[in-house]
Design a protein around this motif. Structure first.
Motif, PDB file in Angstrom:
ATOM      1  N   SER A   1       0.815  -1.219   0.000  1.00 55.58           N
ATOM      2  CA  SER A   1       0.000   0.000   0.000  1.00 55.58           C
ATOM      3  C   SER A   1       0.843   1.261   0.000  1.00 55.58           C
ATOM      4  O   SER A   1       0.363   2.339  -0.347  1.00 55.58           O
ATOM      5  CB  SER A   1      -0.934   0.006   1.217  1.00 55.58           C
ATOM      6  N   GLU A   2       2.127   1.144   0.398  1.00 54.52           N
ATOM      7  CA  GLU A   2       3.004   2.321   0.452  1.00 54.52           C
ATOM      8  C   GLU A   2       3.825   2.507  -0.826  1.00 54.52           C
ATOM      9  O   GLU A   2       4.572   3.474  -0.939  1.00 54.52           O
ATOM     10  CB  GLU A   2       3.948   2.206   1.656  1.00 54.52           C
ATOM     11  N   THR A   3       3.679   1.584  -1.780  1.00 58.56           N
ATOM     12  CA  THR A   3       4.464   1.706  -3.006  1.00 58.56           C
ATOM     13  C   THR A   3       3.817   2.647  -4.023  1.00 58.56           C
ATOM     14  O   THR A   3       4.505   3.217  -4.868  1.00 58.56           O
ATOM     15  CB  THR A   3       4.644   0.337  -3.692  1.00 58.56           C
ATOM     16  N   GLY A   4       2.497   2.760  -3.981  1.00 56.77           N
ATOM     17  CA  GLY A   4       1.789   3.581  -4.962  1.00 56.77           C
ATOM     18  C   GLY A   4       1.565   2.869  -6.291  1.00 56.77           C
ATOM     19  O   GLY A   4       1.060   3.472  -7.237  1.00 56.77           O
ATOM     20  N   TYR A   5       1.905   1.583  -6.366  1.00 58.49           N
ATOM     21  CA  TYR A   5       1.806   0.851  -7.631  1.00 58.49           C
ATOM     22  C   TYR A   5       0.746  -0.249  -7.618  1.00 58.49           C
ATOM     23  O   TYR A   5       0.624  -0.984  -8.595  1.00 58.49           O
ATOM     24  CB  TYR A   5       3.158   0.234  -7.989  1.00 58.49           C
ATOM     25  N   PHE A   6      -0.012  -0.386  -6.537  1.00 61.44           N
ATOM     26  CA  PHE A   6      -0.968  -1.481  -6.442  1.00 61.44           C
ATOM     27  C   PHE A   6      -2.378  -0.958  -6.201  1.00 61.44           C
ATOM     28  O   PHE A   6      -2.574   0.073  -5.559  1.00 61.44           O
ATOM     29  CB  PHE A   6      -0.537  -2.463  -5.343  1.00 61.44           C
ATOM     30  N   SER A   7      -3.341  -1.691  -6.729  1.00 61.32           N
ATOM     31  CA  SER A   7      -4.732  -1.232  -6.729  1.00 61.32           C
ATOM     32  C   SER A   7      -5.339  -1.263  -5.332  1.00 61.32           C
ATOM     33  O   SER A   7      -4.861  -1.962  -4.431  1.00 61.32           O
ATOM     34  CB  SER A   7      -5.573  -2.115  -7.657  1.00 61.32           C
ATOM     35  N   LYS A   8      -6.428  -0.546  -5.193  1.00 62.83           N
ATOM     36  CA  LYS A   8      -7.182  -0.548  -3.932  1.00 62.83           C
ATOM     37  C   LYS A   8      -7.648  -1.965  -3.606  1.00 62.83           C
ATOM     38  O   LYS A   8      -7.616  -2.376  -2.439  1.00 62.83           O
ATOM     39  CB  LYS A   8      -8.378   0.396  -4.049  1.00 62.83           C
ATOM     40  N   LEU A   9      -8.064  -2.708  -4.625  1.00 60.70           N
ATOM     41  CA  LEU A   9      -8.520  -4.077  -4.405  1.00 60.70           C
ATOM     42  C   LEU A   9      -7.421  -4.923  -3.778  1.00 60.70           C
ATOM     43  O   LEU A   9      -7.647  -5.627  -2.784  1.00 60.70           O
ATOM     44  CB  LEU A   9      -8.974  -4.693  -5.728  1.00 60.70           C
TER      45      LEU A   9
ATOM     46  N   LEU B   1      23.894  10.410  -1.450  1.00 63.11           N
ATOM     47  CA  LEU B   1      22.827  11.422  -1.509  1.00 63.11           C
ATOM     48  C   LEU B   1      21.937  11.396  -0.268  1.00 63.11           C
ATOM     49  O   LEU B   1      21.053  12.243  -0.116  1.00 63.11           O
ATOM     50  CB  LEU B   1      21.962  11.193  -2.755  1.00 63.11           C
ATOM     51  N   GLU B   2      22.180  10.402   0.611  1.00 61.12           N
ATOM     52  CA  GLU B   2      21.386  10.209   1.831  1.00 61.12           C
ATOM     53  C   GLU B   2      19.900  10.019   1.498  1.00 61.12           C
ATOM     54  O   GLU B   2      19.012  10.619   2.111  1.00 61.12           O
ATOM     55  CB  GLU B   2      21.592  11.376   2.806  1.00 61.12           C
ATOM     56  N   VAL B   3      19.669   9.165   0.501  1.00 63.78           N
ATOM     57  CA  VAL B   3      18.308   8.841   0.072  1.00 63.78           C
ATOM     58  C   VAL B   3      18.138   7.327   0.160  1.00 63.78           C
ATOM     59  O   VAL B   3      19.014   6.568  -0.251  1.00 63.78           O
ATOM     60  CB  VAL B   3      18.050   9.311  -1.376  1.00 63.78           C
ATOM     61  N   SER B   4      17.002   6.867   0.673  1.00 62.43           N
ATOM     62  CA  SER B   4      16.721   5.440   0.742  1.00 62.43           C
ATOM     63  C   SER B   4      16.012   4.980  -0.530  1.00 62.43           C
ATOM     64  O   SER B   4      15.379   5.786  -1.224  1.00 62.43           O
ATOM     65  CB  SER B   4      15.840   5.122   1.955  1.00 62.43           C
ATOM     66  N   VAL B   5      16.101   3.686  -0.811  1.00 66.45           N
ATOM     67  CA  VAL B   5      15.403   3.145  -1.981  1.00 66.45           C
ATOM     68  C   VAL B   5      13.895   3.365  -1.856  1.00 66.45           C
ATOM     69  O   VAL B   5      13.205   3.639  -2.839  1.00 66.45           O
ATOM     70  CB  VAL B   5      15.707   1.635  -2.151  1.00 66.45           C
ATOM     71  N   LYS B   6      13.398   3.282  -0.635  1.00 64.48           N
ATOM     72  CA  LYS B   6      11.949   3.437  -0.425  1.00 64.48           C
ATOM     73  C   LYS B   6      11.448   4.806  -0.885  1.00 64.48           C
ATOM     74  O   LYS B   6      10.311   4.937  -1.345  1.00 64.48           O
ATOM     75  CB  LYS B   6      11.610   3.207   1.050  1.00 64.48           C
TER      76      LYS B   6
END
Length: 531
Positions: A9-17, A389-394
């Motif tokens: 749900s936190e990826t933004g790539y999967f449906s509400k269903l 860059l102090e950025v995480s993959v997430k």
């Protein structure tokens, strides 16, 4: 190598269903059997699967042995095929199109999902046996979906005429494609291994189904993977009673339409639209829909017409000429296999959610549904750059515009936030409102208009400051977005575009071993593998 996970749900790539399913939203309970846990397989293991008779199992084993004739089969795969004759053996199944050279990376994730789940079940229920199965979508006819794979930003394409079931397509023309892959894969050891795989698969087998079986077998035979081609006359004969019901009663259309309406009322979408008859007619170079008009059965885009008696005779005499569409294929699969579980992507599982009532109506056991593993592979070189860059993959799962904005806020020496100024301005206007109310209403309106104008002005200034800082920090931003573009090509998940060869080239068999060791199909979270 390190592994981390992220809720889908936190990826933004999967449906509400899919997100609601994984979060066990009770509104969805009636659309699936049981939630996928090891414990929830027990009821199906202890209950006989009514349509999978000894005769069905016997036919299944015989046909699999025939389909594997001429292939270098492993002891593990041979054992799994023969074990299917026993009532204590069950399958864990996934399906996939016959994409050129496996297509996108998620092909590997599907296969390792069924392999690893089978192993988990074998450990949990030692009195039974569980077999990982790859059901080849040999009857598909959407050639333009499968005739290419992506390698380092370039499409490697097989050009040939379309028409008919893709599994029967001759591999003619793929020798030319092999010349292109030889240049792409290069001369190092892993490149030569890839080229041997491609050449052996596509220039030493006559049709696409056999080429794909060879490839899948070479990659996964040590794990006992069983590959099945449903486009088989003896297997389709077992499906005849269900195809007859489809032709005479349009039952799938009725039941799936009812279920789909319930899903739509809950705010979910329709993944697949049922037709009145969900069967195709197969002939050489032809796979066309069967349509009933005034009691006659027409094969779309052809001159073929059948009466009801004629089409039933054709079905019984030549079951291989009838092909289930995307909606009916799951039923065919579950009739043929002693299957407990289907492992698929979000789109696939969405149409399974439309099918449960139909399965109950035709008295075929409905499988447990597992969302396949999803993965992003992060090479060590990119991990090192992200660390600098102090950025995480997430953080890279954000849309690129949001990523750039949030990163600018993060590294800017100037605070790009006028919240204090807004609060100060609103306090000043609060005092002005007090004065205004002692005069007349028109003055109150004038104060309100001025407040809005000045707050809008602050918003504009904040946006201009952000834009200026983005120009100033352009170098860092470009480095970050370049990394995101590599890991999320075309702002999509890596697994949906990139071919496994791109990662096999530097890592070789270690890539497959890492996926085998790290993917847990019941973890039900997105996997990040820094390799």
């Amino acid at each position: 190598m390190s592994k981390s996970t992220l809720p889908y749900s936190e990826t933004g790539y999967f449906s509400k269903l899919m997100n609601d399913y994984l979060e066990k939203n009770p509104e969805l309970n009636n659309f699936y059997k049981r939630f996928p846990t090891l414990e929830n397989f027990k009821p199906d293991i202890s209950t006989p699967l009514s349509v999978r008779t000894k005769e069905h199992r016997k036919v299944l084993v015989q046909q699999l042995e025939k389909q594997y004739e001429g292939f270098n089969i492993s002891e593990a795969t041979l054992h799994n095929i023969r074990s299917l004759a026993k009532e204590t053996t069950f399958t864990i199944t996934t399906g996939h199109q016959l994409n050129l050279f496996t297509g996108p990376l998620y092909f590997l994730y599907k296969i390792f999902s069924v392999i690893n789940l089978s192993e988990q079940l074998n450990a949990e229920y030692p009195d039974n046996h569980f077999v990982p199965v790859y059901w080849m979508a040999t009857e598909d006819h959407d050639f333009d979906e499968i005739n290419y794979f992506n390698f380092k930003g370039k499409k490697i394409v097989w050009e040939r005429p379309d028409g008919g079931a893709v599994g029967e397509f001759s591999t003619e023309g793929l020798a030319e494609v092999a010349k292109e892959t030889a240049k792409a894969f290069g001369e190092n050891e892993n490149g030569k291994r890839l080229q041997r795989l491609f050449s052996e698969a596509y220039t030493h087998h006559e049709n696409l189904a056999d080429a794909t079986r060879y490839l899948g077998n070479e990659l996964f035979k040590e794990y006992g993977l069983v590959i099945i081609d449903g486009n088989d006359a003896a297997l389709k004969k077992l499906f005849v009673p269900f195809a007859e019901k489809e032709l005479s009663e349009n039952l799938s259309h009725k039941k799936v339409t009812e279920t789909t309406k319930k899903l739509l009322e809950l705010g979910y979408g329709e993944q697949v639209h049922p037709r009145e008859i969900n069967l195709f007619y197969l002939a050489e170079g032809v796979r066309e829909r069967i349509v009933e008009v005034e009691g006659k059965f027409y094969v779309n885009e052809t001159d073929l017409v059948f009466t009801k008696d004629e089409i039933f005779k054709e079905l019984n005499d030549h079951p291989e000429r009838f092909s289930p569409n995307a909606l009916l294929r799951p039923l065919y699969q579950e009739v043929i296999l002693p299957n407990l579980c289907y492992v698929g992507g979000g789109g696939e599982l969405a149409y399974w959610f439309q099918l449960k009532d139909y399965f109950e109506a035709v008295e075929v056991p409905f499988p447990i549904l597992v969302l396949r593993n999803s993965v992003v592979l992060v090479p060590a070189t990119l991990s090192a750059k992200l660390e600098k860059l102090e950025v995480s993959v997430k953080e890279l799962f954000q849309k690129q515009t949001h990523l750039r904005t949030n990163f600018t806020h993060k590294i800017s020496e100037i605070k790009i936030d006028f919240s204090k100024q807004r609060a100060h301005l609103q306090q000043q206007f609060k005092d002005l409102y007090t004065v205004a109310r002692k005069t007349d209403a028109s003055f109150v309106g004038a104060v309100g208009a001025q407040e809005k104008k000045q707050l809008n002005g602050l918003d504009t200034l904040e946006k201009r400051l952000l834009k200026a800082q983005k120009r100033k920090l352009a170098d860092q931003l470009e480095r970050l977005t370049a990394i995101q573009d590599q890991l999320f090509p075309q702002q999509s998940l890596q697994e949906r575009t990139t071919n496994f060869s791109e990662y096999y080239l530097p890592y070789g068999d270690a890539l497959l071993k890492t996926l085998k060791n790290e993917l847990d199909p019941l973890q039900l979270e997105f996997t990040i593998l820094e390799v």
